[in-house]
Design an enzyme around this catalytic site. Sequence first.
Site, PDB file in Angstrom:
ATOM      1  N   TYR A  53       0.837  -1.200   0.000  1.00  0.00           N
ATOM      2  CA  TYR A  53       0.000   0.000   0.000  1.00  0.00           C
ATOM      3  C   TYR A  53       0.877   1.257   0.000  1.00  0.00           C
ATOM      4  O   TYR A  53       1.881   1.338   0.714  1.00  0.00           O
ATOM      5  CB  TYR A  53      -0.939   0.022   1.200  1.00  0.00           C
ATOM      6  CG  TYR A  53      -2.064  -0.997   1.130  1.00  0.00           C
ATOM      7  CD1 TYR A  53      -2.285  -1.771  -0.010  1.00  0.00           C
ATOM      8  CD2 TYR A  53      -2.912  -1.194   2.213  1.00  0.00           C
ATOM      9  CE1 TYR A  53      -3.310  -2.701  -0.059  1.00  0.00           C
ATOM     10  CE2 TYR A  53      -3.942  -2.119   2.172  1.00  0.00           C
ATOM     11  CZ  TYR A  53      -4.132  -2.878   1.029  1.00  0.00           C
ATOM     12  OH  TYR A  53      -5.146  -3.797   0.986  1.00  0.00           O
ATOM     13  N   GLY A 221     -18.081   1.764  -4.277  1.00  0.00           N
ATOM     14  CA  GLY A 221     -18.984   2.920  -4.204  1.00  0.00           C
ATOM     15  C   GLY A 221     -20.317   2.685  -4.885  1.00  0.00           C
ATOM     16  O   GLY A 221     -21.243   3.491  -4.741  1.00  0.00           O
ATOM     17  N   LEU A 223     -22.612   0.680  -4.156  1.00  0.00           N
ATOM     18  CA  LEU A 223     -23.668   0.484  -3.168  1.00  0.00           C
ATOM     19  C   LEU A 223     -23.762   1.644  -2.180  1.00  0.00           C
ATOM     20  O   LEU A 223     -24.471   1.553  -1.178  1.00  0.00           O
ATOM     21  CB  LEU A 223     -23.422  -0.825  -2.402  1.00  0.00           C
ATOM     22  CG  LEU A 223     -23.426  -2.093  -3.259  1.00  0.00           C
ATOM     23  CD1 LEU A 223     -22.928  -3.293  -2.452  1.00  0.00           C
ATOM     24  CD2 LEU A 223     -24.817  -2.364  -3.825  1.00  0.00           C
TER      25      LEU A 223
END
Length: 330
Positions: A53, A221, A223
């Site tokens: 990350y 995004g 939902l």
Amino acid sequence: MKYTQLGRTGLKVSRLVLGTMNFGPQTDEADSHAIMDTALDAGINFFDTANVYGWGENKGRTEEIIGNWFAKGGDRRDKVVLATKVYGNMADSDHAWPNHDKLSALNIRRAVDASLKRLRTDHIDLYQFHHVDRDTPFDEIWQAVDVLVQQGKILYAGSSNFPGYKIAQANETAARRGGTIGLVSEQCLYNLYERRAEMEVIPAAQEYGLGVIPWSPLHGGALGGVLKKEVKGGRRASGRAAAAVSGPDARAKIQAYEDLLEKHGLEPGEAALAWLLTRPGVTGPIVGPRTAEQLESALRAVELELGEELLASLDEIFPGPGPSPEAFAW
């Protein structure tokens, strides 16, 4: 905050998992620290990250941000169940030098020491295999894990993005070796829109006592009220969310979902998280807030109760695959 056991372990974790993938690329260090403070104050004790990350030339940056937060003291590290991942290429170039990625015993040893340094801690609570490594036998992987456990560098091992048969293979190998607890969690793509994990992954996880940790609980995004935001001139859908509303049938599904929740007076994103908390085997979804406001919305989902009628209506809009093997056998 509510808590549960992580799979078959005695480890207590919050029903929401703080995902940190945005820390660095999308959220600066100061705001990332503020979000972690808010999460801890709200009772979230389960933080998830990965060595890659930060991405690109900034690989490892997210772990560094978390490590700097731990260094502020205040029992931050003691209160957190810390999960990170190994697999990705951590070399400086796009092309990994041999043994600088995947799950060889050599790379696992190298990667865990590098993560510990970035995270500024002496141990990782849950060390997760980010992807399947088809080239490394599980005997070798478990040998490496056993050494790390004996050294006190990690406590538990988990998987991410594993198919059901690999979960079984991993834990059968661990059982055959003896003295190895095996996988205790599986982190998989799972949400109302994307329910294929119900076919094999989640049954395997339940059979072997793994806690299921869904990632992308709002399907990028889709939902989270994506159509409503479009109407209001908000951020346009991209990635997974854009694909979910790209055709008329898919768009109609999302519209029916948003209309249903508006009728019940519920926010779509909060309802999607609350739905996951009703699913068998789910420990808690990973929420990856870019802002404090997004975290506050996720926190409300823990207290949200979805009635049977609403759950049935959601199943009608987004039907799951059904039980296995019937779902694919006939």
